[in-house]
Design an enzyme around this catalytic site. Structure first.
Site: not given
Length: 363
Positions: A139, A306, A258, A44
């Site tokens: 669940r 990023m 940064y 999955k």
């Protein structure tokens, strides 16, 4: 501070290298742990981010005959990759009548989790089904109070598997495991005789009492367990590679990244690599994680951004000149998860589609 000549880089895209041979060895190790049970494969979430098509094809070649996915769309994709009608593909998130054409076309089996799903399936069965009963996770699955109704609902259905899921399998001393084992045994004694499944990777490692007829390992195939503090018997299977696109010498007092959170205390050689949090590198590794170059540590300096990450490559000039590429994760997957305050599951499934998938051992 001065920029140096950078090794020629033709492609600045990050690469996720997946070792299918290592996945196979992990699968065989899991088989060895459970000689009296069938070992299935949970693929999955795109095989935990590593590529379900390639992983399922390789494991089917190695003898895997049962696969688990979360959604019917995942099941359709895996069936198209396998082609062969033989492997069973079970859809964990339940049955919806609107998906009946996909179940039939791709020969998928639903895992029935509640009365509404079972009623829809009974109205027009698509073939064999599995049933999930809840033993303590709350669940998915039929609860203990639903068992009498479930017995009636299952009449005339082809039930191939009855399963449950352990909540604390990674905690070997947890009494929850024993409670769930006892509940599973008691509840399944009241249901039609069929194959039983309780264990995920952690359950496999709990021992034979938890294995029953079929195990459902996921994270172990992909090189990890859920317990960051336990010995890991599985091989690493993945590394995120990113090319160096700039080298520079910085002086004592120079800042990096940064927020200027890193201040050099001595002259350093630093490299900017073409991967950041958009590629799946957690920002929590900022100033704490590392890459490896030819197996040697290259600490992350300052904040991960990023698309770019800066690492300290002082003393690694020869390896870089020979073309060695920085790699993340691999043997450092557990460290990355710990620094991020999460688990290997989240690290792997968070790997970006921007990273090109490269498969070692693919045929």
């Amino acid at each position: 501070m001065s920029v140096l000549a950078t090794p020629s880089v033709e492609n600045t895209r990050s690469r996720l290298v997946v070792d299918l041979d290592a996945i196979t060895r992990n699968y065989k190790l899991l088989q060895k742990q459970t000689p009296s049970a069938e070992t299935s494969a949970v693929v999955k979430a795109n095989a935990y981010g590593l590529g379900a098509d390639a992983v399922a094809r390789r494991l089917a070649k190695e003898g895997a005959r049962t696969f688990f996915v979360a959604t019917v769309e995942e099941g359709a994709s895996v069936r198209e990759a396998l082609g062969d009608p033989l492997p069973d593909i079970w859809v964990l998130n339940g049955y919806r009548a609107k998906d009946r054409p996909l179940y039939i076309k791709h020969r998928l089996g639903p895992v029935l989790n509640q009365p509404g799903e079972t009623n829809q399936f009974r109205a027009a069965p698509t073939g064999p089904c599995a049933v999930h009963i809840d033993t303590g996770m709350a669940r998915l699955g039929y609860g203990a109070g639903d068992i009498s109704g479930l017995l009636n609902a299952l009449q005339n259905l082809d039930v191939s598997l009855i399963m449950s899921h352990l909540a604390c399998a990674e905690e070997t001393a947890s009494t929850q495991n024993v409670r769930q084992l006892e509940r599973f045994t008691a509840l399944t004694n009241a249901l039609p005789e069929t194959r039983l499944s309780l264990s995920n990777t952690g359950g496999v490692l709990l021992g034979e009492r938890y294995h029953f007829d079929l195990t459902r390992p996921g994270i172990g195939l992909y090189g990890a367990t859920a317990d960051l503090n336990a010995d890991n018997p599985f091989e690493p299977v993945v590394s995120l590679q990113a090319p160096i696109i700039q080298l520079r010498e910085i002086d004592a007092g120079d800042t990096v990244g940064y927020g200027a959170t890193y201040v050099a205390h001595s002259p350093r050689l630093v490299a900017t690599v073409a991967a950041g949090y958009a590629d799946g590198l957690p920002r929590a590794l900022s100033g704490a994680g590392c890459a490896r170059i030819a197996g040697l540590r290259a600490p992350v300096l300052g904040r991960i951004s990023m698309d770019l990450t800066i690492i300290d490559v002082t003393g690694l000039e020869q390896e870089i000149a020979k073309g060695a590429v920085p790699e993340f994760f691999g043997p450092d997957l557990y460290q990355a998860a710990a620094l991020d305050g999460t688990l290997p599951y989240e690290i792997l499934t968070g790997l970006s589609v921007r990273a090109e998938r490269i498969y070692k051992g693919a045929t």
